[in-house]
Design a protein around this motif. Structure first.
Motif, PDB file in Angstrom:
ATOM      1  N   ARG A   1      -6.917  50.774 129.674  1.00 52.38           N
ATOM      2  CA  ARG A   1      -7.846  51.371 128.731  1.00 52.38           C
ATOM      3  C   ARG A   1      -7.103  52.425 127.903  1.00 52.38           C
ATOM      4  O   ARG A   1      -6.183  53.067 128.383  1.00 52.38           O
ATOM      5  CB  ARG A   1      -9.004  52.045 129.467  1.00 52.38           C
ATOM      6  N   PHE A   2      -7.540  52.608 126.677  1.00 52.49           N
ATOM      7  CA  PHE A   2      -6.944  53.580 125.755  1.00 52.49           C
ATOM      8  C   PHE A   2      -7.968  54.695 125.572  1.00 52.49           C
ATOM      9  O   PHE A   2      -9.030  54.478 124.993  1.00 52.49           O
ATOM     10  CB  PHE A   2      -6.626  52.861 124.445  1.00 52.49           C
ATOM     11  N   VAL A   3      -7.656  55.889 126.096  1.00 57.94           N
ATOM     12  CA  VAL A   3      -8.597  57.006 126.099  1.00 57.94           C
ATOM     13  C   VAL A   3      -7.907  58.243 125.519  1.00 57.94           C
ATOM     14  O   VAL A   3      -6.775  58.567 125.902  1.00 57.94           O
ATOM     15  CB  VAL A   3      -9.095  57.318 127.528  1.00 57.94           C
ATOM     16  N   ALA A   4      -8.584  58.929 124.604  1.00 57.58           N
ATOM     17  CA  ALA A   4      -8.029  60.135 123.981  1.00 57.58           C
ATOM     18  C   ALA A   4      -8.938  61.324 124.253  1.00 57.58           C
ATOM     19  O   ALA A   4     -10.168  61.202 124.189  1.00 57.58           O
ATOM     20  CB  ALA A   4      -7.866  59.941 122.480  1.00 57.58           C
ATOM     21  N   ALA A   5      -8.325  62.461 124.540  1.00 60.81           N
ATOM     22  CA  ALA A   5      -9.106  63.681 124.721  1.00 60.81           C
ATOM     23  C   ALA A   5      -9.800  64.080 123.430  1.00 60.81           C
ATOM     24  O   ALA A   5     -10.926  64.582 123.441  1.00 60.81           O
ATOM     25  CB  ALA A   5      -8.213  64.815 125.209  1.00 60.81           C
ATOM     26  N   ASN A   6      -9.137  63.871 122.311  1.00 65.34           N
ATOM     27  CA  ASN A   6      -9.717  64.138 120.990  1.00 65.34           C
ATOM     28  C   ASN A   6      -8.854  63.453 119.946  1.00 65.34           C
ATOM     29  O   ASN A   6      -7.827  62.848 120.275  1.00 65.34           O
ATOM     30  CB  ASN A   6      -9.833  65.646 120.714  1.00 65.34           C
ATOM     31  N   GLU A   7      -9.286  63.548 118.711  1.00 61.19           N
ATOM     32  CA  GLU A   7      -8.489  62.999 117.603  1.00 61.19           C
ATOM     33  C   GLU A   7      -8.190  64.064 116.564  1.00 61.19           C
ATOM     34  O   GLU A   7      -8.026  63.751 115.374  1.00 61.19           O
ATOM     35  CB  GLU A   7      -9.210  61.818 116.958  1.00 61.19           C
ATOM     36  N   ASP A   8      -8.102  65.320 116.971  1.00 62.27           N
ATOM     37  CA  ASP A   8      -7.777  66.390 116.033  1.00 62.27           C
ATOM     38  C   ASP A   8      -6.408  66.138 115.412  1.00 62.27           C
ATOM     39  O   ASP A   8      -5.396  66.094 116.117  1.00 62.27           O
ATOM     40  CB  ASP A   8      -7.763  67.740 116.750  1.00 62.27           C
ATOM     41  N   GLY A   9      -6.384  66.016 114.107  1.00 60.50           N
ATOM     42  CA  GLY A   9      -5.118  65.770 113.443  1.00 60.50           C
ATOM     43  C   GLY A   9      -4.187  66.970 113.444  1.00 60.50           C
ATOM     44  O   GLY A   9      -2.972  66.830 113.371  1.00 60.50           O
TER      45      GLY A   9
END
Length: 249
Positions: A143-151
């Motif tokens: 699975r591909f999981v990100a804590a956030n996507e803040d650039g």
């Protein structure tokens, strides 16, 4: 006066409460005044580098009253999400604080084939780390999981690449979007708002994370402009202030 309009406040950290190792002007005094009025305070951050205990300790070192129970992070929210999804092992691109949050819910952190690839803000990440993350997703269906996507996020040197920069590199390689847990998505807000009632405001510097997240959570959003991140995305805030002192004006 905004301080009396709301029954509780959730505060973003980077750019609102502190920048680097310095509190934002007026933040210590303003949050102390809210506490004097018995107004509940929560610290809600997309931080994916530190444990909740470390963030609470940092806040106290900077002069804020803060307990671990008042801190809600993208790292801890991601760990709880993984646990709820039955994930048993994770390949983690993130510092030790995030890995600690994952381990404490019983999930193994490993370089071997894992159930999930988890991405936080890792300043030491290499090309080979990104390549291995991609292989875990493509070859082992992790699975591909990100804590956030803040650039980006604010530092004393100015804006620097955030978790979203690493996420973008992996997305470009694997052609898949991650599950994102932190702001502006619901999971982190649901945890932070638990136990609060009445009129609640989220105070942040990012329209597409803080203000959009507030909208999704059904609460008001107050944009702080002193260190705001310029973006074309995100809804308009309910209020705009320069810094936290304006809560009492």
């Amino acid at each position: 006066m905004l301080a009396t309009r709301y029954d509780a406040f959730c505060f973003d950290l980077d750019g609102v409460v502190y920048v680097g190792d310095e509190p934002v002007r007026g933040a210590v005094e303003s949050i102390a005044r809210l506490r004097e009025c018995d107004t509940p305070v929560r610290f809600v951050t997309n931080n994916s580098r530190s444990t909740r205990e470390e963030i609470a300790a940092r806040l106290r070192d900077l002069g804020f009253e803060a307990s671990t129970d008042e801190v809600f992070t993208a790292a801890s929210a991601t760990a709880q999400y993984l646990q709820a999804e039955g994930v048993e092992s994770a390949y983690v691109l993130a510092p030790e604080g995030f890995k600690t949050e994952i381990r404490r819910v019983g999930i193994a952190v490993t370089d071997a084939p894992a159930d999930a690839v988890v991405v936080g803000l890792d300043r030491t990440v290499t090309y080979d780390d990104i390549a291995q993350a991609a292989r875990q997703i493509l070859d082992h269906d992790a699975r591909f999981v990100a804590a956030n996507e803040d650039g980006s996020y604010p530092t004393p040197r100015g804006l620097e690449p955030g978790t979203g920069a690493l996420v973008a590199a992996i997305r470009a390689t694997v052609g898949r979007d991650p599950v994102v847990v932190g702001k502006p998505h619901a999971t982190l807000f649901e945890q932070a708002l638990s136990g609060l009632s009445g009129q609640i405001a989220m105070v942040g510097d990012s329209p597409d994370a803080d203000i959009a997240g507030a909208r999704a959570a059904g609460i008001d959003g107050i944009l702080v402009t002193a260190h705001a991140r310029e973006t074309a995305d995100g809804p308009a805030p309910d209020e705009t202030i320069t810094d936290l002192r304006a809560l009492f004006e």
